[in-house]
Motif scaffolding. Structure first.
Motif, mmCIF file in Angstrom:
data_model
loop_
_atom_site.group_PDB
_atom_site.id
_atom_site.type_symbol
_atom_site.label_atom_id
_atom_site.label_comp_id
_atom_site.label_asym_id
_atom_site.label_seq_id
_atom_site.Cartn_x
_atom_site.Cartn_y
_atom_site.Cartn_z
ATOM 1 N N TYR A 1 1.251 -0.942 0.225
ATOM 2 C CA TYR A 1 -0.052 0.103 0.521
ATOM 3 C C TYR A 1 0.828 0.911 -0.287
ATOM 4 N N GLU B 1 -3.386 9.425 2.060
ATOM 5 C CA GLU B 1 -4.338 8.509 1.215
ATOM 6 C C GLU B 1 -3.748 7.727 1.256
ATOM 7 N N ARG C 1 -3.458 3.834 -0.737
ATOM 8 C CA ARG C 1 -3.944 3.423 -1.778
ATOM 9 C C ARG C 1 -3.072 2.408 -2.235
ATOM 10 N N GLN D 1 -0.579 -1.276 -7.356
ATOM 11 C CA GLN D 1 -1.209 -2.448 -8.434
ATOM 12 C C GLN D 1 0.047 -3.491 -8.696
#
Length: 114
Positions: free
Chosen positions: A3, A104, A106, A109
Motif C-alpha cells: 500500500y 491517502e 492506495r 497495482q
C-alpha cells in the motif's frame, strides 16, 4: 499486499520543515518511520520537496509548480507491506500528517510480466 501511504501537507507544514520549528516537525516523522521499519512494514518511501519545486507535463505542455489549487499538497509517501486495508489504514492513522493534513491509502497495482 503493498500500500502507498500518500501524505498531503499544508503550506505551513512545508514551511515548518526548515524554519525554527524543524525539530518539532521532524521528530514525529522519525518516530513513525522507525516504528514502521521495526514492525517490518516499510518497503520504501520519500519526503518530497515543496510544491513550488514541482514540474508537470500535461498534454505536452510543461507547467512549473505549484500547480494544484488545493490547501494540501503531496509532501511524501511511504510504501508499506500490510495484510489488509484495515492494517494499512491503521498505519495511515498513526502518520503525523493525519493530525492536520490528509493521508491517502492506495493499494499498489500488481504487475504481471510474462
Amino acid at each position: 499486499m503493498q500500500y502507498a501511504i500518500l501524505i498531503y501537507e499544508t503550506p505551513d507544514d512545508f514551511a515548518a520543515r526548515d524554519d525554527h520549528r524543524k525539530d518539532e516537525y521532524w521528530a514525529p516523522w522519525f518516530a513513525y518511520s522507525q516504528a514502521a521499519s521495526e514492525a517490518g512494514k516499510t518497503v520504501g518511501g520519500a519526503c518530497l520537496q515543496g510544491p513550488d519545486t514541482g514540474t508537470t507535463l500535461k498534454n505536452g505542455v510543461v507547467e512549473d509548480g505549484p500547480y494544484a489549487d488545493t490547501r494540501e499538497q503531496l509532501g511524501g509517501f511511504f510504501l508499506i507491506e500490510a495484510g489488509t486495508l484495515d492494517e494499512a489504514m491503521d498505519w495511515a492513522a498513526r502518520c503525523p500528517a493525519a493530525a492536520n493534513g490528509a493521508v491517502e491509502v492506495r493499494p499498489v497495482q500488481p504487475t504481471n510480466r510474462a
